[in-house]
Design a protein around this motif. Sequence first.
Motif, PDB file in Angstrom:
ATOM      1  N   VAL A  79       0.933  -1.268  -0.059  1.00 28.87           N
ATOM      2  CA  VAL A  79       0.094   0.202  -0.115  1.00 28.87           C
ATOM      3  C   VAL A  79       0.948   1.392   0.084  1.00 28.87           C
ATOM      4  O   VAL A  79       1.462   1.477   1.079  1.00 28.87           O
ATOM      5  N   GLU A  80       0.843   1.864  -1.121  1.00 30.94           N
ATOM      6  CA  GLU A  80       1.909   2.962  -1.492  1.00 30.94           C
ATOM      7  C   GLU A  80       1.132   4.209  -1.238  1.00 30.94           C
ATOM      8  O   GLU A  80       1.741   5.119  -0.962  1.00 30.94           O
ATOM      9  N   ASN A  81      -0.124   4.343  -1.582  1.00 31.16           N
ATOM     10  CA  ASN A  81      -0.872   5.717  -1.635  1.00 31.16           C
ATOM     11  C   ASN A  81      -0.891   5.998  -0.039  1.00 31.16           C
ATOM     12  O   ASN A  81      -1.367   5.375   0.736  1.00 31.16           O
ATOM     13  N   GLU A  82      -0.376   7.365   0.196  1.00 28.20           N
ATOM     14  CA  GLU A  82      -0.477   7.847   1.400  1.00 28.20           C
ATOM     15  C   GLU A  82      -1.944   7.825   2.190  1.00 28.20           C
ATOM     16  O   GLU A  82      -1.952   7.610   3.468  1.00 28.20           O
ATOM     17  N   VAL A  83      -3.002   8.198   1.230  1.00 27.91           N
ATOM     18  CA  VAL A  83      -4.154   8.524   1.888  1.00 27.91           C
ATOM     19  C   VAL A  83      -4.890   7.039   2.258  1.00 27.91           C
ATOM     20  O   VAL A  83      -5.454   6.896   3.437  1.00 27.91           O
ATOM     21  N   MET A  84      -4.446   6.143   1.353  1.00 31.37           N
ATOM     22  CA  MET A  84      -5.190   4.686   1.849  1.00 31.37           C
ATOM     23  C   MET A  84      -4.366   4.162   2.710  1.00 31.37           C
ATOM     24  O   MET A  84      -4.798   3.428   3.581  1.00 31.37           O
ATOM     25  N   ARG A  85      -3.020   4.516   2.838  1.00 29.15           N
ATOM     26  CA  ARG A  85      -2.364   3.896   4.043  1.00 29.15           C
ATOM     27  C   ARG A  85      -2.884   4.396   5.391  1.00 29.15           C
ATOM     28  O   ARG A  85      -2.774   3.563   6.484  1.00 29.15           O
ATOM     29  N   GLU A  86      -3.109   5.723   5.294  1.00 30.10           N
ATOM     30  CA  GLU A  86      -3.487   6.235   6.665  1.00 30.10           C
ATOM     31  C   GLU A  86      -4.817   5.694   7.036  1.00 30.10           C
ATOM     32  O   GLU A  86      -5.135   5.399   8.065  1.00 30.10           O
ATOM     33  N   TRP A  87      -5.715   5.309   6.006  1.00 32.24           N
ATOM     34  CA  TRP A  87      -7.127   5.065   6.235  1.00 32.24           C
ATOM     35  C   TRP A  87      -6.781   3.474   6.846  1.00 32.24           C
ATOM     36  O   TRP A  87      -7.317   2.709   7.542  1.00 32.24           O
ATOM     37  N   ALA A  88      -5.928   2.604   6.168  1.00 30.21           N
ATOM     38  CA  ALA A  88      -5.717   1.436   6.610  1.00 30.21           C
ATOM     39  C   ALA A  88      -5.342   0.986   8.043  1.00 30.21           C
ATOM     40  O   ALA A  88      -5.608   0.337   8.765  1.00 30.21           O
ATOM     41  N   LEU A  89      -4.397   2.271   8.387  1.00 29.71           N
ATOM     42  CA  LEU A  89      -3.945   2.096   9.881  1.00 29.71           C
ATOM     43  C   LEU A  89      -5.164   2.392  10.665  1.00 29.71           C
ATOM     44  O   LEU A  89      -5.110   1.979  11.897  1.00 29.71           O
ATOM     45  N   GLU A  90      -6.022   3.098  10.178  1.00 26.55           N
ATOM     46  CA  GLU A  90      -7.269   3.391  11.275  1.00 26.55           C
ATOM     47  C   GLU A  90      -8.133   2.189  11.211  1.00 26.55           C
ATOM     48  O   GLU A  90      -8.513   2.059  12.347  1.00 26.55           O
ATOM     49  N   VAL A  91      -8.272   1.495  10.080  1.00 24.69           N
ATOM     50  CA  VAL A  91      -8.905   0.140  10.235  1.00 24.69           C
ATOM     51  C   VAL A  91      -8.192  -0.908  11.167  1.00 24.69           C
ATOM     52  O   VAL A  91      -8.827  -1.538  11.846  1.00 24.69           O
ATOM     53  N   HIS A  92      -7.156  -0.866  10.974  1.00 24.28           N
ATOM     54  CA  HIS A  92      -6.113  -1.685  11.843  1.00 24.28           C
ATOM     55  C   HIS A  92      -6.365  -1.434  13.448  1.00 24.28           C
ATOM     56  O   HIS A  92      -6.505  -2.273  14.132  1.00 24.28           O
ATOM     57  N   ALA A  93      -6.414  -0.221  13.720  1.00 26.47           N
ATOM     58  CA  ALA A  93      -6.698   0.265  15.040  1.00 26.47           C
ATOM     59  C   ALA A  93      -7.967  -0.054  15.350  1.00 26.47           C
ATOM     60  O   ALA A  93      -8.197  -0.388  16.817  1.00 26.47           O
ATOM     61  N   ILE A  94      -9.004  -0.265  14.707  1.00 27.47           N
ATOM     62  CA  ILE A  94     -10.148  -0.884  15.089  1.00 27.47           C
ATOM     63  C   ILE A  94     -10.130  -2.186  16.015  1.00 27.47           C
ATOM     64  O   ILE A  94     -10.861  -2.252  16.890  1.00 27.47           O
ATOM     65  N   TRP A  95      -9.189  -2.911  15.682  1.00 25.06           N
ATOM     66  CA  TRP A  95      -8.998  -4.305  16.548  1.00 25.06           C
ATOM     67  C   TRP A  95      -8.754  -3.970  18.216  1.00 25.06           C
ATOM     68  O   TRP A  95      -9.390  -4.774  18.926  1.00 25.06           O
ATOM     69  N   LYS A  96      -8.448  -2.809  18.306  1.00 24.43           N
ATOM     70  CA  LYS A  96      -8.508  -2.340  19.888  1.00 24.43           C
ATOM     71  C   LYS A  96      -9.808  -2.245  20.428  1.00 24.43           C
ATOM     72  O   LYS A  96     -10.207  -2.469  21.463  1.00 24.43           O
ATOM     73  N   ASN A  97     -10.651  -1.529  19.454  1.00 22.69           N
ATOM     74  CA  ASN A  97     -11.961  -1.283  20.007  1.00 22.69           C
ATOM     75  C   ASN A  97     -12.659  -2.596  20.068  1.00 22.69           C
ATOM     76  O   ASN A  97     -13.570  -2.588  20.825  1.00 22.69           O
ATOM     77  N   LEU A  98     -12.621  -3.472  19.428  1.00 18.49           N
ATOM     78  CA  LEU A  98     -13.181  -4.748  19.436  1.00 18.49           C
ATOM     79  C   LEU A  98     -12.770  -6.001  20.358  1.00 18.49           C
ATOM     80  O   LEU A  98     -13.466  -7.148  20.222  1.00 18.49           O
ATOM     81  N   SER A  99     -11.597  -5.442  20.903  1.00 18.36           N
ATOM     82  CA  SER A  99     -11.086  -6.535  21.678  1.00 18.36           C
ATOM     83  C   SER A  99     -11.481  -6.582  23.132  1.00 18.36           C
ATOM     84  O   SER A  99     -11.653  -5.674  23.822  1.00 18.36           O
ATOM     85  N   ARG A 100     -11.847  -7.845  23.559  1.00 17.33           N
ATOM     86  CA  ARG A 100     -12.346  -8.138  24.891  1.00 17.33           C
ATOM     87  C   ARG A 100     -11.803  -9.398  25.600  1.00 17.33           C
ATOM     88  O   ARG A 100     -11.455 -10.128  24.968  1.00 17.33           O
ATOM     89  N   ARG A 101     -12.072  -9.241  26.978  1.00 16.93           N
ATOM     90  CA  ARG A 101     -11.999 -10.657  27.689  1.00 16.93           C
ATOM     91  C   ARG A 101     -13.522 -10.780  28.353  1.00 16.93           C
ATOM     92  O   ARG A 101     -13.926  -9.912  28.804  1.00 16.93           O
ATOM     93  N   VAL A 102     -13.678 -12.132  28.455  1.00 17.49           N
ATOM     94  CA  VAL A 102     -14.904 -12.393  29.434  1.00 17.49           C
ATOM     95  C   VAL A 102     -14.523 -12.248  30.776  1.00 17.49           C
ATOM     96  O   VAL A 102     -13.647 -12.403  31.420  1.00 17.49           O
ATOM     97  N   SER A 103     -15.352 -11.383  31.491  1.00 16.98           N
ATOM     98  CA  SER A 103     -15.329 -11.237  32.872  1.00 16.98           C
ATOM     99  C   SER A 103     -15.376 -12.376  33.789  1.00 16.98           C
ATOM    100  O   SER A 103     -15.837 -13.442  33.452  1.00 16.98           O
ATOM    101  N   ASP A 104     -14.501 -12.354  34.931  1.00 15.75           N
ATOM    102  CA  ASP A 104     -14.343 -13.469  35.632  1.00 15.75           C
ATOM    103  C   ASP A 104     -15.666 -13.783  36.086  1.00 15.75           C
ATOM    104  O   ASP A 104     -15.897 -14.982  36.644  1.00 15.75           O
ATOM    105  N   SER A 105     -16.581 -12.838  36.588  1.00 17.75           N
ATOM    106  CA  SER A 105     -17.833 -13.091  36.896  1.00 17.75           C
ATOM    107  C   SER A 105     -18.667 -14.320  36.148  1.00 17.75           C
ATOM    108  O   SER A 105     -19.469 -14.893  36.762  1.00 17.75           O
ATOM    109  N   VAL A 106     -18.343 -14.425  34.987  1.00 18.61           N
ATOM    110  CA  VAL A 106     -18.875 -15.305  34.194  1.00 18.61           C
ATOM    111  C   VAL A 106     -18.573 -16.654  34.619  1.00 18.61           C
ATOM    112  O   VAL A 106     -19.168 -17.583  34.456  1.00 18.61           O
ATOM    113  N   LYS A 107     -17.314 -16.824  34.776  1.00 24.11           N
ATOM    114  CA  LYS A 107     -16.487 -17.862  35.405  1.00 24.11           C
ATOM    115  C   LYS A 107     -17.209 -18.327  36.724  1.00 24.11           C
ATOM    116  O   LYS A 107     -17.534 -19.493  36.912  1.00 24.11           O
TER     117      LYS A 107
END
Length: 558
Positions: free
Chosen positions: A100-128
Amino acid sequence: MATVTDPLLSFLQRIQSAALCSMGPTDFDPKRYVDLPLKTDLPAAISAFNSLPRQSQSGTIPISDFSHFLKQFFDEAASDLVYTKPVDFEPEPEGFLVKVENEVMREWALEVHAIWKNLSRRVSDSVKTHPERHTLLYLPGTVIVPGSRFQEVYYWDSYWVIRGLLASKMYETAKGIVLNLVSLIETYGHVLNGARTYYINRSQPPLLSSMVMEIYMRTGDVELVKRVLPALLKEHSFWISDIHQVTIQDQGGCKHFLSRYQARWYQPRPEGATKDEKLSLKFSTPSEKDAFYHEIASAAESGWDFSSRWMRNSSDLTTTAITSIIPVDLNTFILKLEQDISTFAKIIGDNSTSQKFIEVSKSRIATIRSLLWNPNLGQWVDYWLDEHDAHQGVYNWNPASQNCKIFASNFVPLWLLAHYPDQLTEEYNEELIMNSLKKSGLIREYGIATSLSNTGQQWDFPNGWAPLQHMIIEGLASAHSKEARQLAESITINWIKTNFAAYKKTGAIHEKYNVESCGEYGGGGLYKPQTGFGWSNGVILALLEEFGWPHDRDVTTS
């Protein structure tokens, strides 16, 4: 016949019905109410609920009393999932999307990549510690949720999540997802539709072996292969069990074995009970209602919930009859599972199992070619089972029972070209298949349509879904034909552009897109369009990794 035996789930369905009566249908999402974690012991909550004041004629609970009750006895839906930063997340990983050489596309791809942080979870110990207070199931590792209303792990979503994580160099997170799914097989005998108690009755398209293969190809992790192989053998047994497997005898008297979707469920789906019950009002007898509930749950197992593909009358969801259909894509996934098992067994030195699954996969290849390939169309098609053709549990082959309507699933077997090309190219004419795809009407300006029928169902026209784009693109890109590879790149460019345009317009990645209009997300179905979105993110990153984006390629559609 599975029934609701979980006391909490039965109670939550009562609350779901009461909420619809008290608050009305506007913005009502039945799933929210079966996802509520209980704060205290169940008997106290049931007693308080039974004591709530009700209007004498309708039985409706006043909104203020109902809201107070919910706050007193329940936490918010999804609060039993805790945000956790993935251990292997880097803002810009080394070697990330080097094409990905285009700067605009690369910047957006990094924003999509950063979404993994927003979707990352662990199941609460209360469930166990208090599983009886949750419909969420405990999982040992970090989870990536799809997003919005889908706040739990889903089975086939996870394959494309993992494809994106691998592009993001997040190998440990990807491996953790696999081990979570393995834990479900070890507990329940199959990977569940999703990690909720109300999904135990069904699975989803079997792509676990494909997840493992993708990770192994990147990491060479033989220990992961050893750890997962017993679970894959158990999953294969699930899909060829009497629940799913069907015997069809061809015109030469040879018996073939193929699989179908079939949930073990004959009631309203808890996550959509009020909507299923409303639809069932068409039926007059309990047995008819039960049959409808069974078909709807089975369609949910397919991942295509819902589509005219499964309906006898494309304008009537209550005519869903998926258990009478042999889906070509399901059998493609099972074929790849069989081939993957053979490969994995060979890797760890189990030559006997490897050879056994070579033979098993050869049999399925021959069956798909014999029963699901339509040479006149140049497509693979679903097959409708007709009870009139059955004798002692064996169906007699009838070529008129092939479903010759056009769906994107008719081209999913192309996906095998990217993984086991020798199993496909020897048997079929690539040029015929590609020309059939080009003439099918499925390829629109901004992606591949799911079907050609605009029914209002979300797995129909004009919606395009990331998984279907990816599988067909991968197949085309792996073909011998230069023209096929060019077509794959063209579809990729337009799909990326509409994802990009929608993101710039709405600030979100969407679950599905309208392939007729750039930057417009998809609609239809029984719930509002969702954002997040795990598999859409994954496909964007996987396609950018494969095809790149040159400096001089525009990112807009102008």
